[in-house]
Design a protein around this motif. Structure first.
Motif, PDB file in Angstrom:
ATOM      1  N   TYR A  16       0.837  -1.193   0.000  1.00 37.59           N
ATOM      2  CA  TYR A  16       0.000   0.000   0.000  1.00 37.59           C
ATOM      3  C   TYR A  16       0.875   1.246   0.000  1.00 37.59           C
ATOM      4  O   TYR A  16       1.895   1.285   0.655  1.00 37.59           O
ATOM      5  CB  TYR A  16      -0.886   0.069   1.246  1.00 37.59           C
TER       6      TYR A  16
ATOM      7  N   TYR B 261     -10.481   2.802   0.812  1.00 40.35           N
ATOM      8  CA  TYR B 261      -9.589   1.937   0.063  1.00 40.35           C
ATOM      9  C   TYR B 261      -8.134   2.299   0.320  1.00 40.35           C
ATOM     10  O   TYR B 261      -7.824   3.404   0.761  1.00 40.35           O
ATOM     11  CB  TYR B 261      -9.853   2.081  -1.454  1.00 40.35           C
TER      12      TYR B 261
ATOM     13  N   HIS C 218      -3.017  -1.169  -7.906  1.00 41.02           N
ATOM     14  CA  HIS C 218      -3.910  -2.167  -7.313  1.00 41.02           C
ATOM     15  C   HIS C 218      -4.680  -1.501  -6.182  1.00 41.02           C
ATOM     16  O   HIS C 218      -4.090  -0.822  -5.334  1.00 41.02           O
ATOM     17  CB  HIS C 218      -3.110  -3.354  -6.800  1.00 41.02           C
TER      18      HIS C 218
ATOM     19  N   TYR D 281      -7.395  -1.937  -2.933  1.00 44.86           N
ATOM     20  CA  TYR D 281      -7.812  -2.894  -1.922  1.00 44.86           C
ATOM     21  C   TYR D 281      -8.818  -2.242  -0.980  1.00 44.86           C
ATOM     22  O   TYR D 281      -8.747  -1.042  -0.728  1.00 44.86           O
ATOM     23  CB  TYR D 281      -6.604  -3.341  -1.071  1.00 44.86           C
TER      24      TYR D 281
ATOM     25  N   GLN E 153      -8.754  -6.951   1.078  1.00 47.83           N
ATOM     26  CA  GLN E 153      -9.163  -7.711  -0.098  1.00 47.83           C
ATOM     27  C   GLN E 153      -8.995  -6.857  -1.356  1.00 47.83           C
ATOM     28  O   GLN E 153      -9.465  -5.725  -1.410  1.00 47.83           O
ATOM     29  CB  GLN E 153     -10.615  -8.138   0.048  1.00 47.83           C
ATOM     30  N   GLN E 154      -8.334  -7.439  -2.374  1.00 50.20           N
ATOM     31  CA  GLN E 154      -8.109  -6.696  -3.616  1.00 50.20           C
ATOM     32  C   GLN E 154      -9.430  -6.507  -4.349  1.00 50.20           C
ATOM     33  O   GLN E 154     -10.216  -7.424  -4.510  1.00 50.20           O
ATOM     34  CB  GLN E 154      -7.101  -7.397  -4.518  1.00 50.20           C
TER      35      GLN E 154
END
Length: 172
Positions: free
Chosen positions: A85, A107, A121, A123, A129-130
């Motif tokens: 992240y 997110y 990406h 999450y 959780q993606q």
């Protein structure tokens, strides 16, 4: 002449009412520092940790009703995020980021460099959780480099990370 005046008034009234009839979104603008400070936490709840945020990098948009969509860089050194992240994001209204639909929520996002740009990406912040991914492409030369920026949708709706950007749209 009176018929033309009445017709002009009717056309003006129709033009003013039309956006409400079509259900168009509210007008969004850049959020102020105080709006960002109220919306974003000093320590973002990410999975089982509370990761410190770098508030000077905060950016977001707000509508006339005070709904804020905003993000900020996470200070992840020493946390188990381990590079997964890099940013925290609060979404107030549904967004389509790249090809990914994000409903309102909280997110985190991370990215890796690729030949095409940045593979970003996203999450769910609470569970990790993606939710999906999107490609951030290199912005044109001369674009100001920002650690993180969300431009209002009227300004071409871009989520910017450094020299890269992902277009977004508000979803009705």
């Amino acid at each position: 002449m009176k018929i033309l005046d009445r017709l002009s008034v009717c056309m003006l009234a129709a033009a003013l009412v039309a956006p409400a009839v079509r259900g168009e979104q509210h007008t969004w603008r850049s959020a102020t520092e105080s709006e960002l400070a109220q919306a974003l936490p000093a320590r973002a709840p990410v999975e089982h940790e509370r990761i410190e945020t770098e508030m000077r990098t905060a950016s977001g948009i707000v509508d006339e009703q005070g709904h804020v969509t905003a993000g900020v860089v996470l200070i992840t050194a020493g946390y188990s995020a381990d590079g997964k992240y890099s940013h925290y994001l609060i979404v107030a209204a549904p967004l389509r980021v790249g090809g990914l639909l994000l409903p309102p929520g909280k997110y985190v996002l991370g990215w890796k460099r690729s030949a095409e740009g940045l593979d970003v990406h996203l999450y769910d912040a609470a569970s990790g959780q993606q939710k999906g991914s999107a490609l951030a492409r290199l912005l044109p030369a001369g674009t100001r480099v920002e650690p993180f920026r969300i431009s209002p949708p009227g300004e071409h709706g871009i989520v910017q990370i450094g020299r890269f950007g992902i277009p977004y749209t508000l979803v009705p």
